[in-house]
Design an enzyme around this catalytic site. Sequence first.
Site, PDB file in Angstrom:
ATOM      1  N   GLY A  68       2.117  -2.438  -7.289  1.00 26.38           N
ATOM      2  CA  GLY A  68       1.209  -1.970  -6.445  1.00 26.38           C
ATOM      3  C   GLY A  68       1.410  -1.794  -5.000  1.00 26.38           C
ATOM      4  O   GLY A  68       2.661  -1.447  -5.002  1.00 26.38           O
ATOM      5  N   SER A  69       0.475  -2.115  -4.026  1.00 23.26           N
ATOM      6  CA  SER A  69       0.604  -1.581  -2.948  1.00 23.26           C
ATOM      7  C   SER A  69       1.657  -2.443  -1.999  1.00 23.26           C
ATOM      8  O   SER A  69       2.109  -3.364  -2.522  1.00 23.26           O
ATOM      9  CB  SER A  69      -0.792  -1.933  -2.157  1.00 23.26           C
ATOM     10  OG  SER A  69      -0.501  -2.118  -0.902  1.00 23.26           O
ATOM     11  N   SER A  70       2.099  -1.815  -0.862  1.00 21.45           N
ATOM     12  CA  SER A  70       3.291  -2.559   0.007  1.00 21.45           C
ATOM     13  C   SER A  70       2.467  -3.545   0.795  1.00 21.45           C
ATOM     14  O   SER A  70       3.278  -4.250   1.419  1.00 21.45           O
ATOM     15  CB  SER A  70       3.731  -1.346   0.908  1.00 21.45           C
ATOM     16  OG  SER A  70       2.463  -0.627   1.574  1.00 21.45           O
ATOM     17  N   GLY A  71       1.218  -3.970   0.261  1.00 19.24           N
ATOM     18  CA  GLY A  71       0.716  -5.310   1.068  1.00 19.24           C
ATOM     19  C   GLY A  71       1.094  -6.295   0.211  1.00 19.24           C
ATOM     20  O   GLY A  71       0.357  -7.444   0.801  1.00 19.24           O
TER      21      GLY A  71
END
Lengths: 143, 417
Positions: A68-71
């Site tokens: 998923g996200s780079s967060g």
Amino acid sequence: MAVETETVIIRGRCVVGGVAEGRAFVTTQTISGWGGINAATGTITEMRHERRGESFAGRVLVFPGAKGSSGWSHYFHMTRRLGTAPAAMLFTIMTTKIALGAVVTRVPAMTDFDRDPFEVIRDGDLVRVDADAGRVEVTRVQS
Amino acid sequence: MLDGAEGPARQRAMDLLVRYGSALGAERLIAVTNVAGTWSSTTPWVQADLDAPDDFDTIFSRFNLDSDDTVETPQAVVSTCQLIHGIDTRNHALQGFSREKAELQRKSEEFFGRRGVQWASTCTPYQVGNVPVKGEHLAWMESSAVVYANAVLGARTNVEGRESTGAASITGLIPDFGLHITENRLATHRVRVEATPETMMDWGLLGYAVGEMVMDDIPLLSGAIPQPRPMHLKHFGAAAASSGGVEMYHIPGVTAEASSEEEALGGRAPREERVYDAAARRRAFEHINAQASNRSVDFVMLGCPHNSIEQMWQIATLLDGRKISPDVALWVHTPRQIRTLCDDCGYTAVIERAGGHVMSDSCPAINRATPPGTNVIATDSCKQAHYLPAITGKQTWFGSLDHCIDAAMTGRWNGDL
């Protein structure tokens, strides 16, 4: 009631050094950081995740890795600050998300195992991770 | 730098990059010329345990360098931009943020701006002039931007995080790993595309399905694929990065490193062959919409990833002279630079006259802001529909722009394939 314990050793590569012990939280599905966990409780929130609603706080998280996200790193970083981080991370697929996430979560982390951890470690097993020594000790309590 | 000769912040940055590089098993750090990350300073978690809300040095030290002590924020040494963040300072009240929060946001923009951070404030820096050339090494966050930079532009970046981009910005370095290395950029999977993508919705569904097929491996799309527009590839990549973790893909004759299937595969056979047909397209649509059942829509969200000027023009054209339902809120998201263009072209006024709002800088998945009373959301974005149910707890329908505009007019979801 007779209680037997069985201990198995797995060896692997240190990702983040340190020693930690806890009950295993095993999932064969990757985990989303941003949009997939609630950092305040260490709970998985992704809609179709097999462990949705369960918390990995204080557990030895055994999982394939990050998705998923780079967060990802920021949210696991938050679990450290909020006291909901896993005790250790054992994962099988190396990516920048999981590497940076493990580094900033600052818990012992390992990968590149000599045995498939999903075959050896069952949910709830007692797991001692000595990342400095590249050693995972799995104790299964059978009753 | 690691010895502290270039100041404490660069020492912390190098310490982090070395820890991160050794975790990866990387052999060295390499030079980057362009960084995209986040210096966002207003969220409650970032604000926790601060002496003052505008203690930006402490925020930077903790969250951009993973440093336990506070160091002074130095100048960036390479071109650095801020990605999407939490607050649209023009529409902060609608998003539920106080004037104080908006002022803190402005203050942080000035603080980090003076230290070299360009507040592009979008998940799509490539739509507002930040367009790297083929072969450039970058350190970018934002999965949808990373996949666009790698595949469409042929620049090289892994999916970085807040801490690694913070360190890269002030050192110009990042671990040499993954997609920085030529052989790791070749296709691993070939997906034969039988259900030809024509519309934006088609490209989104193709991306969502391909992401589920290959997870974070590298697909090569094969078959008769019509010439895409930039918005199609933006939508495709964002969907594939959400359902799987696709950071690189090839479309022969279209993307930067695939003049042919042979070049994309590097002369190797694909590890796996997959087919995207009408059934796979339907499955993707059903998977995205599986969490939604209530067809009474009260919030329509457009612009994830942020809309291009072409998309804003399309939306203004569809809304011109019409009024959305009084029971529905319509938020359209675009970079602040494109909103300025929309203001000048009259698109903002058209959308506002119809009852909608043009938002910049942010999106509901990032700031968790939805209009009061929102129960059911509709969006034309696979990515937003993938994340919003988990983030907001609200059902979210995915469909075409036309489905979404229809839902805004009627308050009913009538989307289908």
